[in-house]
Write an enzyme that holds these catalytic residues in place. Structure first.
Site, PDB file in Angstrom:
ATOM      1  N   ARG A  27     -56.005 -13.330   3.223  1.00 28.81           N
ATOM      2  CA  ARG A  27     -56.039 -12.955   1.740  1.00 28.81           C
ATOM      3  C   ARG A  27     -55.056 -13.286   0.909  1.00 28.81           C
ATOM      4  O   ARG A  27     -55.318 -13.495  -0.115  1.00 28.81           O
ATOM      5  CB  ARG A  27     -56.397 -11.343   1.651  1.00 28.81           C
ATOM      6  CG  ARG A  27     -57.579 -10.961   2.474  1.00 28.81           C
ATOM      7  CD  ARG A  27     -57.559  -9.283   2.014  1.00 28.81           C
ATOM      8  NE  ARG A  27     -57.982  -9.151   0.722  1.00 28.81           N
ATOM      9  CZ  ARG A  27     -59.398  -9.013   0.137  1.00 28.81           C
ATOM     10  NH1 ARG A  27     -60.216  -9.477   1.109  1.00 28.81           N
ATOM     11  NH2 ARG A  27     -59.308  -8.851  -1.334  1.00 28.81           N
ATOM     12  N   TRP A  75     -51.100 -13.026  -2.953  1.00 31.06           N
ATOM     13  CA  TRP A  75     -51.642 -14.422  -3.563  1.00 31.06           C
ATOM     14  C   TRP A  75     -51.590 -14.492  -4.715  1.00 31.06           C
ATOM     15  O   TRP A  75     -52.293 -14.078  -5.634  1.00 31.06           O
ATOM     16  CB  TRP A  75     -53.189 -14.614  -2.993  1.00 31.06           C
ATOM     17  CG  TRP A  75     -53.826 -15.673  -3.498  1.00 31.06           C
ATOM     18  CD1 TRP A  75     -54.645 -16.042  -4.563  1.00 31.06           C
ATOM     19  CD2 TRP A  75     -53.755 -17.325  -2.679  1.00 31.06           C
ATOM     20  NE1 TRP A  75     -54.802 -17.316  -4.513  1.00 31.06           N
ATOM     21  CE2 TRP A  75     -54.497 -18.143  -3.360  1.00 31.06           C
ATOM     22  CE3 TRP A  75     -53.144 -17.321  -1.349  1.00 31.06           C
ATOM     23  CZ2 TRP A  75     -54.460 -19.466  -3.148  1.00 31.06           C
ATOM     24  CZ3 TRP A  75     -53.372 -18.854  -1.163  1.00 31.06           C
ATOM     25  CH2 TRP A  75     -54.188 -19.806  -1.759  1.00 31.06           C
ATOM     26  N   ASN A 101     -54.143  -5.507  -6.194  1.00 34.55           N
ATOM     27  CA  ASN A 101     -54.909  -6.518  -5.711  1.00 34.55           C
ATOM     28  C   ASN A 101     -55.887  -6.762  -6.931  1.00 34.55           C
ATOM     29  O   ASN A 101     -56.803  -6.027  -7.276  1.00 34.55           O
ATOM     30  CB  ASN A 101     -55.767  -6.485  -4.575  1.00 34.55           C
ATOM     31  CG  ASN A 101     -56.768  -7.872  -4.440  1.00 34.55           C
ATOM     32  OD1 ASN A 101     -56.696  -8.821  -4.901  1.00 34.55           O
ATOM     33  ND2 ASN A 101     -58.001  -7.432  -3.750  1.00 34.55           N
ATOM     34  N   GLY A 102     -55.796  -7.764  -7.894  1.00 30.69           N
ATOM     35  CA  GLY A 102     -56.827  -8.220  -8.846  1.00 30.69           C
ATOM     36  C   GLY A 102     -56.008  -8.586 -10.125  1.00 30.69           C
ATOM     37  O   GLY A 102     -54.669  -9.294  -9.775  1.00 30.69           O
ATOM     38  N   GLU A 483     -71.656 -34.321  -3.828  1.00 28.17           N
ATOM     39  CA  GLU A 483     -70.999 -33.112  -3.235  1.00 28.17           C
ATOM     40  C   GLU A 483     -71.858 -32.476  -2.035  1.00 28.17           C
ATOM     41  O   GLU A 483     -71.579 -32.376  -1.138  1.00 28.17           O
ATOM     42  CB  GLU A 483     -70.636 -32.237  -4.187  1.00 28.17           C
ATOM     43  CG  GLU A 483     -70.079 -30.925  -3.637  1.00 28.17           C
ATOM     44  CD  GLU A 483     -68.795 -30.832  -2.771  1.00 28.17           C
ATOM     45  OE1 GLU A 483     -68.303 -31.905  -2.893  1.00 28.17           O
ATOM     46  OE2 GLU A 483     -68.576 -30.025  -2.092  1.00 28.17           O
ATOM     47  N   LYS A 487     -70.943 -32.330   1.976  1.00 29.30           N
ATOM     48  CA  LYS A 487     -70.928 -31.161   2.532  1.00 29.30           C
ATOM     49  C   LYS A 487     -71.936 -31.123   3.771  1.00 29.30           C
ATOM     50  O   LYS A 487     -71.493 -30.832   5.045  1.00 29.30           O
ATOM     51  CB  LYS A 487     -71.688 -29.908   1.777  1.00 29.30           C
ATOM     52  CG  LYS A 487     -70.713 -29.455   0.772  1.00 29.30           C
ATOM     53  CD  LYS A 487     -69.718 -28.376   1.219  1.00 29.30           C
ATOM     54  CE  LYS A 487     -68.341 -28.975   1.547  1.00 29.30           C
ATOM     55  NZ  LYS A 487     -67.643 -29.484   0.344  1.00 29.30           N
ATOM     56  N   GLU A 490     -69.994 -33.623   6.514  1.00 33.15           N
ATOM     57  CA  GLU A 490     -68.862 -33.175   7.249  1.00 33.15           C
ATOM     58  C   GLU A 490     -69.163 -31.860   8.077  1.00 33.15           C
ATOM     59  O   GLU A 490     -68.331 -31.866   8.967  1.00 33.15           O
ATOM     60  CB  GLU A 490     -67.676 -32.730   5.870  1.00 33.15           C
ATOM     61  CG  GLU A 490     -68.034 -31.368   5.172  1.00 33.15           C
ATOM     62  CD  GLU A 490     -66.505 -31.122   4.433  1.00 33.15           C
ATOM     63  OE1 GLU A 490     -67.000 -30.651   3.384  1.00 33.15           O
ATOM     64  OE2 GLU A 490     -65.579 -31.391   4.936  1.00 33.15           O
ATOM     65  N   HIS A 506     -81.683 -50.206  -7.362  1.00 31.67           N
ATOM     66  CA  HIS A 506     -80.747 -51.342  -7.268  1.00 31.67           C
ATOM     67  C   HIS A 506     -80.249 -51.283  -5.785  1.00 31.67           C
ATOM     68  O   HIS A 506     -79.319 -52.273  -5.460  1.00 31.67           O
ATOM     69  CB  HIS A 506     -79.539 -51.186  -8.023  1.00 31.67           C
ATOM     70  CG  HIS A 506     -79.848 -50.923  -9.624  1.00 31.67           C
ATOM     71  ND1 HIS A 506     -80.408 -52.185 -10.061  1.00 31.67           N
ATOM     72  CD2 HIS A 506     -80.011 -49.813 -10.361  1.00 31.67           C
ATOM     73  CE1 HIS A 506     -80.573 -51.833 -11.519  1.00 31.67           C
ATOM     74  NE2 HIS A 506     -80.536 -50.472 -11.685  1.00 31.67           N
TER      75      HIS A 506
HETATM   76  O1  M6R Z   1     -56.917 -29.498  -1.055  1.00 31.79           O
HETATM   77  P1  M6R Z   1     -57.543 -30.896  -2.066  1.00 31.79           P
HETATM   78  O2  M6R Z   1     -58.534 -30.232  -2.913  1.00 31.79           O
HETATM   79  O3  M6R Z   1     -56.639 -31.704  -2.420  1.00 31.79           O
HETATM   80  O4  M6R Z   1     -58.542 -31.461  -1.021  1.00 31.79           O
HETATM   81  C1  M6R Z   1     -59.303 -32.410  -1.158  1.00 31.79           C
HETATM   82  C2  M6R Z   1     -60.210 -32.958  -0.102  1.00 31.79           C
HETATM   83  O5  M6R Z   1     -59.421 -33.271   1.297  1.00 31.79           O
HETATM   84  C3  M6R Z   1     -61.057 -31.819   0.212  1.00 31.79           C
HETATM   85  O6  M6R Z   1     -61.792 -31.394  -0.956  1.00 31.79           O
HETATM   86  C4  M6R Z   1     -62.101 -32.136   1.548  1.00 31.79           C
HETATM   87  O7  M6R Z   1     -62.922 -33.154   0.862  1.00 31.79           O
HETATM   88  C5  M6R Z   1     -63.011 -31.130   1.751  1.00 31.79           C
HETATM   89  N1  M6R Z   1     -63.067 -31.033   3.206  1.00 31.79           N
HETATM   90  C6  M6R Z   1     -64.184 -31.107   1.286  1.00 31.79           C
HETATM   91  O8  M6R Z   1     -65.018 -29.950   1.922  1.00 31.79           O
END
Ligand code: M6R
Length: 607
Positions: A27, A75, A101-102, A483, A487, A490, A506
């Site tokens: 956390r 944090w 925390n908050g 994005e 996702k 990856e 195109h």
């Molecule tokens: O820590 P950062 O935001 O600089 O990281 C950038 C990218 O490495 C990060 O967003 C990466 O693309 C993620 N694994 C995406 O899910």
């Protein structure tokens, strides 16, 4: 996001507290501290950095015999991650210590009020303000429960707090509002913590505290009271069957899923203290004294780059700031035209991405002003920027970035609002709707996420044979298409391409066939008719379409995914989790390692 733990029982408290903090380190981990009462004295020990630094300090502290105490792993949200800002914080008299925390939103005005009464502060934190206020209230009321109720009555914001006092060793108080707090009920010992794993080796019997509740524990008893009235509240003990790992994930199967579901809280935290609900003004005090940029370059990688692209639309239309968004690994090896008068916004969750750092260093050397937008306090981006705005998403454990992007989008919205208001160019519609809509989002999202997850589950199963996907979006949905594709790639290892819908004809249209599905982002915005014709083109070529759109949109899609919409561009905050959940469900169904996908690292610190 921080971790707190309190213990009262029959064992030496400090080892129990330290063990609990170890399980809460996910956390937050920029500093840590403990407090306990020994021989009539309130002892507070703190250390910057990882918990191991505090452990070393404790080794040098003899006879830790106290059987009650509390701890905190931090944090940072206010103030640098250094020892003086670490928790616990004490009042001036050393009569109480508090962990938190908050975010205390009105800490500045409370601090000024206390300073006027002669209170001297030793940190920059919002938490010390509450500790000092509590000390004052204790002197006035003479009882800790009344004092805590009085002090909490004065604060705006979110908190889970735990308190020990010099004069009542063995007794701990805690209270919560919008931050998690749970009580562990043992035999001859009781616990308070941000999260169950902290005390799981000792007890599986827990009481979940709700907002507006206060708990009092000692070794042999516990009680829950209403914070405002101090009236007793009846609570039920629940028995937990999770193991420690499952408990750290809050009962979710993966950190990624947990982090997707944390997004309502992330939006709330990002907005805390940064908007004036009454006037609709954004208040980014981190940028005080800095004029709105003449020209802005956004530098980032991966998901942060997509967030930057999304932000460009608002920065241009709301704040009228010419903005370009650069992939940091390209920018750093060009000979970019940048110098005095330019502003660079470096976006990075980790604050350690090598290419983003190199790009911002280059811009800074040439005289540009660099603003860092990052999540990890004290990271290199934050240290090397002229100004830093923290996204306050809390630690992100899953390699796939989800809640961090949500926090970046929230801050980019606030930046566009802030600079648009400073320049006096913000469209009246944005002023009227933005803050109100942003504030309604956490509630809407909270209600929608479970429904979204089950639809994502159905659709991922229906398309689990696909080996390639096309993601399409226009306008601000174009970065979302990128994005969504990232996702899926990856974590499920399925090839996916994100494209601007208008670009499809195109080139990519040549790929369309019944085995190449298209995932379309089609909210009912002004570009909807254009997206609709693009999708007709796909279907005419035998391509299957999943369309994320509003109910009754009349789209010809094989699978319509109804997504609620809010005002204007802010519907993004509802579209994004749907994309994340689709990728998550697909990867999980295919049996992939969701949190640690192959070949990837959370923070890319190499070129
Ligand atoms: O820590 P950062 O935001 O600089 O990281 C950038 C990218 O490495 C990060 O967003 C990466 O693309 C993620 N694994 C995406 O899910």
């Amino acid at each position: 996001m921080c971790g707190i733990i309190g213990y009262s029982g029959h064992r030496p408290a400090v080892p129990v507290v330290m063990e609990g903090l170890g399980r809460l380190e996910y956390r937050g981990y920029d500093s840590a501290g403990v407090a306990y009462v020994q021989r009539g004295q309130l002892i507070v020990l703190r250390a910057e950095g990882k918990l191991s630094n505090l452990a070393r300090k404790l080794e040098e502290t003899p006879s830790l015999t106290a059987t009650s105490g509390m701890g905190h792993t931090r944090w940072a949200t206010h103030g640098l991650p250094v020892e003086r800002n670490a928790h616990p914080h004490q009042d001036q008299q050393g009569s109480v210590a508090l962990v938190h925390n908050g975010i205390i939103e009105n800490y500045q005005e409370l601090r000024e009020e206390l300073e006027a009464q002669g209170v001297a502060f030793s940190s920059e934190t919002d938490t010390e303000v509450l500790a000092q206020l509590l000390g004052r209230c204790l002197a006035e009321t003479g009882s800790l429960d009344k004092a805590l109720s009085m002090a909490l009555g004065r604060v705006d914001g979110s908190y889970a707090v735990c308190v020990v006092s010099r004069d009542h060793p063995g007794v701990l108080y805690a209270a919560r509002k919008s931050s998690p707090l749970v009580m562990g009920v043992g035999v001859g010992e009781n616990f308070l913590a941000s999260d169950i794993p902290a005390f799981l080796p000792y007890t599986r019997d827990v009481v979940f505290l709700e907002d507006g509740e206060m708990a009092r524990i000692d070794a042999n008893s516990w009680q829950v009271l209403d914070v405002a009235t101090l009236a007793p509240v009846t609570k039920e003990i629940k028995h937990i069957t999770w193991d420690v790992q499952a408990a750290q994930k809050g009962g979710y199967k993966h950190f990624m899923l947990k982090e997707i579901f944390e997004q309502p809280r992330v939006i709330t935290d990002c907005l805390a203290g940064r908007v004036d609900r009454r006037t609709g003004r954004a208040n980014l005090s981190e940028l005080d004294g800095l004029a709105p940029p003449e020209r802005l370059t956004i530098l980032a990688c991966g998901t942060s780059y997509h967030a930057g692209l999304w932000g460009m639309y608002l920065l241009e239309s709301w704040a009228r700031i010419p903005t370009r968004v650069e992939i940091a690994s390209e920018y750093r090896y060009r000979d970019p035209i940048v110098g005095p008068g330019d502003t660079v916004l470096a976006i990075s969750q980790s604050g350690e991405t090598a290419d983003t750092l190199a790009g911002m260093r280059l811009a800074r050397e040439r005289g540009a002003t660099v603003i860092g937008l990052c999540n990890v306090v004290g990271s290199t981006v934050s240290r090397e920027s002229d100004r830093v705005v923290y996204t306050q998403a809390g630690p992100e454990m899953s390699v796939a970035s989800t809640k961090a992007m949500c926090s970046q989008l929230t801050l980019l919205t606030l930046l566009a609002l802030h600079w648009g208001q400073q320049k006096g160019v913000l469209p009246a519609e944005a002023t009227a709707h933005c803050v109100k809509t942003m504030e309604s989002l956490p509630g809407i999202l909270e209600a929608e996420l479970p429904r979204m997850r089950s639809r994502a589950g159905e659709l991922s199963r229906a398309y689990s044979d696909a080996t390639s996907f096309l993601y399409l979006g226009r306008g601000q949905c174009f970065p979302l298409a990128l994005e969504g594709a990232l996702k899926l790639k990856e974590i499920s290892y399925i090839h996916a391409e994100g494209y601007a819908s208008g670009e499809m004809k195109h080139g990519p249209i040549a790929l369309i066939d019944p085995k190449f599905p298209t995932f379309a982002l089609a909210p009912r915005d002004e570009l909807f008719p254009k997206v609709k014709s693009n999708l007709e083109e796909v279907r005419a070529r035998g391509g299957k379409v999943i369309a994320l759109t509003r109910a009754g949109s009349g789209l010809q899609a094989d699978h319509e995914w109804e997504c609620p919409e809010v005002w204007g561009p802010l519907s993004t905050f509802l579209l994004l989790p749907a994309l994340q959940l689709f990728a998550y469900e697909m990867a999980d169904y295919l049996g992939k390692d969701v949190d640690q996908p192959r070949n990837l690292a959370k923070s890319v610190t190499v070129e």
